[in-house]
Design an enzyme around this catalytic site. Structure first.
Site, PDB file in Angstrom:
ATOM      1  N   LEU A  39       0.840  -1.211   0.000  1.00 52.46           N
ATOM      2  CA  LEU A  39       0.000   0.000   0.000  1.00 52.46           C
ATOM      3  C   LEU A  39       0.867   1.251   0.000  1.00 52.46           C
ATOM      4  CD1 LEU A  39      -2.945  -0.953   2.412  1.00 52.46           C
ATOM      5  CD2 LEU A  39      -2.865  -1.116  -0.077  1.00 52.46           C
ATOM      6  N   THR A  40       1.735   1.350  -0.980  1.00 55.32           N
ATOM      7  CA  THR A  40       2.483   2.596  -1.185  1.00 55.32           C
ATOM      8  C   THR A  40       1.492   3.629  -1.710  1.00 55.32           C
ATOM      9  OG1 THR A  40       2.959   2.174  -3.516  1.00 55.32           O
ATOM     10  CG2 THR A  40       4.499   1.223  -1.898  1.00 55.32           C
ATOM     11  N   SER A  88       6.466   2.089 -10.474  1.00 51.42           N
ATOM     12  CA  SER A  88       6.121   1.957 -11.892  1.00 51.42           C
ATOM     13  C   SER A  88       6.132   3.250 -12.700  1.00 51.42           C
ATOM     14  CB  SER A  88       4.730   1.310 -12.003  1.00 51.42           C
ATOM     15  OG  SER A  88       3.745   2.225 -11.542  1.00 51.42           O
ATOM     16  N   THR A 103      12.672  -1.926  -4.617  1.00 45.94           N
ATOM     17  CA  THR A 103      11.462  -2.746  -4.843  1.00 45.94           C
ATOM     18  C   THR A 103      11.612  -3.625  -6.078  1.00 45.94           C
ATOM     19  OG1 THR A 103      10.042  -1.158  -3.764  1.00 45.94           O
ATOM     20  CG2 THR A 103       8.972  -2.645  -5.318  1.00 45.94           C
ATOM     21  N   THR A 135       7.771  -4.952 -18.745  1.00 48.32           N
ATOM     22  CA  THR A 135       7.388  -3.839 -19.617  1.00 48.32           C
ATOM     23  C   THR A 135       8.163  -3.853 -20.931  1.00 48.32           C
ATOM     24  OG1 THR A 135       7.661  -1.432 -19.783  1.00 48.32           O
ATOM     25  CG2 THR A 135       9.028  -2.512 -18.196  1.00 48.32           C
ATOM     26  N   ASP A 136       7.592  -3.164 -21.929  1.00 49.04           N
ATOM     27  CA  ASP A 136       8.306  -2.988 -23.203  1.00 49.04           C
ATOM     28  C   ASP A 136       9.508  -2.060 -23.053  1.00 49.04           C
ATOM     29  OD1 ASP A 136       6.854  -0.611 -22.826  1.00 49.04           O
ATOM     30  OD2 ASP A 136       5.823  -0.678 -24.751  1.00 49.04           O
ATOM     31  N   GLU A 137       9.527  -1.273 -21.950  1.00 50.10           N
ATOM     32  CA  GLU A 137      10.559  -0.237 -21.828  1.00 50.10           C
ATOM     33  C   GLU A 137      11.960  -0.820 -21.647  1.00 50.10           C
ATOM     34  OE1 GLU A 137       9.382   3.187 -19.531  1.00 50.10           O
ATOM     35  OE2 GLU A 137       7.268   2.755 -19.837  1.00 50.10           O
ATOM     36  N   LYS A 165      13.519  -2.638 -14.115  1.00 47.77           N
ATOM     37  CA  LYS A 165      12.691  -3.750 -14.620  1.00 47.77           C
ATOM     38  C   LYS A 165      13.556  -4.713 -15.433  1.00 47.77           C
ATOM     39  CE  LYS A 165       8.823  -4.329 -14.245  1.00 47.77           C
ATOM     40  NZ  LYS A 165       8.015  -4.995 -13.181  1.00 47.77           N
ATOM     41  N   ASN A 191      -0.430   0.339 -20.568  1.00 46.83           N
ATOM     42  CA  ASN A 191      -1.821  -0.027 -20.265  1.00 46.83           C
ATOM     43  C   ASN A 191      -2.637   1.225 -19.950  1.00 46.83           C
ATOM     44  OD1 ASN A 191      -1.986  -3.229 -18.619  1.00 46.83           O
ATOM     45  ND2 ASN A 191      -0.482  -2.584 -20.099  1.00 46.83           N
ATOM     46  N   ASN A 260       1.498  10.874 -28.366  1.00 41.35           N
ATOM     47  CA  ASN A 260       0.816  11.350 -27.153  1.00 41.35           C
ATOM     48  C   ASN A 260      -0.219  12.431 -27.459  1.00 41.35           C
ATOM     49  OD1 ASN A 260       2.426   9.653 -25.660  1.00 41.35           O
ATOM     50  ND2 ASN A 260       3.969  11.221 -25.212  1.00 41.35           N
ATOM     51  N   GLY A 295      15.713  12.349 -21.122  1.00 40.47           N
ATOM     52  CA  GLY A 295      15.924  10.997 -21.663  1.00 40.47           C
ATOM     53  C   GLY A 295      14.654  10.368 -22.209  1.00 40.47           C
TER      54      GLY A 295
END
Ligand code: NAD
Ligand code: TYD
Length: 359
Positions: A39-40, A88, A103, A135-137, A165, A191, A260, A295
Site C-alpha cells: 500500500l504505497t 512503476s 522494490t 514492460t516494453d521499456e 525492470k 496499459n 501522445n 531521456g
C-alpha cells in the site's frame, strides 16, 4: 472449468494488479488469491472493495520481507506467483531512483529466492509457476520506422525505471536457467483503463480536462506509445499462466500506436461529447506544452506474433472502444478519484513534477 490454483499476487492493489484480481475472480472462479501489497502511494484498497472474501485474502506487507513471503507460501499453499509489485512511474524514477532499485530489483530477487527454496523443499517445482510482469521499456526506444520489438531484441533500458525492470527480468531468467525455477515473463506495452492512478498520462489528462486545468504535453507530444486496454493484459497473463511454456518470455501489446498528442486530443473529443455543457468546452484548448522528460524515449511498439501464434491470444479492445470505456469510467467514479487523489502526497507530487516543467 480449469484446475484450481493458489495464487500469490504481489502489488494486487495497484492499477494492473487490481484489474487482474477482478479478471480472475470473474473468469477463473476456482482460483484462490492472496494479495500481498505494501500500500504505497500507488496501492488503494478501494480498487478491490467489491471482491468477495471467500477466495480472496489481502495481506499488507513488503515483497522484500523474506519471512513474510515464506509464511504466505506455506500458509496458503501457494503454487503460482504473479508478480506485479513495483515502483512503476518513469518520472518518479528520475526524481528518486533508489526506491526502484529496492522494490523492483531487490524485491524481485527476494521473491525468487524464497520461491526457489520453499518450493524445492516442499514438494518440488512440479505444478509451480513464478510469473513476472514486465514492460516494453526494457528494450529501449525505436525510431519512427523501426520494426516493433520482438522477444529477441537486446535489452537497452534508458530510464532508471526501465533499468530496474530489465534487471529484474534478468534475475528471473537466471533463476530459471540456473536453478530450474519454473518461470515465465511477459513484457507489455502501456496499459490504460479503470483504477489507473492519475499520475500517468491518460487518467491525468481526463482529470485535468474535467477540472479545466492545463493538459501537460511533454516536449512536442510526438512520442509514440502502443496502448493496451488493461483487461486485455489481464487476459494475456491468464493465458500465459495456463498455456505458456516455462522459461519463455512473451511480448504483449495492443497494436495501437499513437503519438501522445493524438491520444490527448482523442480524450478531449470524448469529454466534449460526454460533457457538452462543460465551461471548459472545447477541452483541446487546455493543451499546454511543457518541458520534456529527460531521456524521454521516442517510441515503443510490441510485435505480438509469438503470443498470438503460440497461445492464441490477441487484444480484443480497439483504442476507440477502450478509451471510450475508460473516459466514462473516470467520469462516473468521482468518489474513487477524490479518495486516491485527496492526499497531500498526491498534490505535492503534482506540484513537484509540473512546476519544474513550466517554460
Ligand atoms: P502501480 O504503480 O499502479 O502499482 C504497484 C503496486 O505495487 C501498488 O499497489 C503498490 O502498493 C505495490 N508495491 C510497491 N512496492 C511494494 C513492495 N515493496 N511490496 C509490496 N507491494 C508493493 O503499477 P501498475 O501500473 O499496476 O504496474 C504493475 C506491474 O506491471 C509493474 O511491475 C509494472 O512494471 C508492470 N507494467 C506496467 C505497465 C503500465 O502501463 N502501467 C505496462 C507494462 C508493465
Ligand atoms: P506515462 O503514462 O508516464 O507512461 P510511460 O512513461 O511509462 O510511457 O507517459 C506516457 C507518455 O506520455 C510518455 O511519452 C510521457 C507522456 N506524458 C506527458 O506528455 N505528459 C504527462 O503529464 C505525463 C504524465 C506523461
Amino acid at each position: 472449468m480449469s484446475e484450481t490454483k493458489n495464487l500469490l499476487v504481489t502489488g494486487g492493489t495497484g492499477f494492473i494488479g487490481s484489474n487482474f484480481i477482478h479478471y480472475v475472480t470473474a473468469h477463473e472462479p476456482s482460483w484462490n488469491i492472496v494479495n500481498l501489497d505494501l500500500l504505497t502511494y500507488a496501492g488503494h484498497l478501494e480498487n478491490l472493495s467489491d471482491i468477495p472474501n471467500d477466495k480472496y485474502s489481502f495481506i499488507k506487507g513488503d515483497i522484500c520481507d523474506k519471512e513474510l513471503v515464506e509464511k504466505i507460501l506455506s500458509d496458503y499453499q501457494i503454487d503460482t506467483i504473479v508478480h506485479f509489485a513495483a515502483e512503476s512511474h518513469v518520472d518518479r524514477s528520475i526524481e528518486g531512483p533508489g526506491a526502484f532499485v529496492q522494490t523492483n530489483i531487490v524485491g524481485t530477487y527476494n521473491l525468487l529466492e524464497v520461491a526457489r527454496q520453499y518450493w524445492k523443499n516442499n514438494g518440488g517445482y512440479d505444478g509451480k509457476r513464478f510469473h513476472h510482469v514486465s514492460t516494453d521499456e526494457v528494450f529501449g526506444m525505436l525510431k519512427k520506422d523501426d520494426p516493433a520489438f520482438t522477444e529477441e531484441n537486446p535489452y537497452s533500458p534508458n530510464s532508471p525505471y526501465a533499468a530496474s525492470k530489465a534487471s529484474s527480468d534478468h534475475l528471473v531468467r537466471s533463476y530459471q536457467h540456473t536453478f530450474g525455477l519454473p518461470t515465465t515473463i511477459t513484457n507489455c506495452s502501456n496499459n490504460y483503463g479503470p483504477y489507473q492512478f492519475p499520475e500517468k498520462l491518460i487518467p491525468l489528462i481526463i482529470l485535468n480536462a474535467v477540472n479545466g486545468k492545463p493538459l501537460p504535453i511533454y516536449g512536442d507530444g510526438l512520442q509514440i506509445r502502443d496502448w493496451l486496454f488493461v483487461e486485455d493484459h489481464c487476459e494475456a497473463i491468464v493465458t500465459v499462466l495456463k498455456n505458456g511454456v516455462v522459461g519463455e518470455t512473451y511480448n504483449i501489446g495492443g497494436e495501437n500506436q499513437f503519438p501522445n498528442l493524438e491520444i490527448v486530443k482523442k480524450i478531449c473529443h470524448l469529454i466534449d461529447e460526454y460533457l457538452p455543457e462543460s465551461p471548459h468546452y472545447p477541452h483541446e484548448k487546455l493543451i499546454t506544452y511543457v518541458k520534456d522528460r529527460p531521456g524521454h524515449d521516442f517510441r515503443y511498439d510490441m510485435n505480438i506474433t509469438k503470443i498470438r501464434r503460440e497461445l492464441g491470444w490477441s487484444p480484443k479492445f480497439s483504442l476507440e472502444k477502450g478509451l471510450a470505456f475508460t473516459v466514462n469510467w473516470y467520469l462516473n467514479h468521482q468518489d474513487w478519484i477524490e479518495n486516491v487523489t485527496g492526499s497531500k502526497a498526491f498534490s505535492d507530487w503534482i506540484i513537484k513534477n509540473y512546476q519544474k516543467r513550466e517554460k
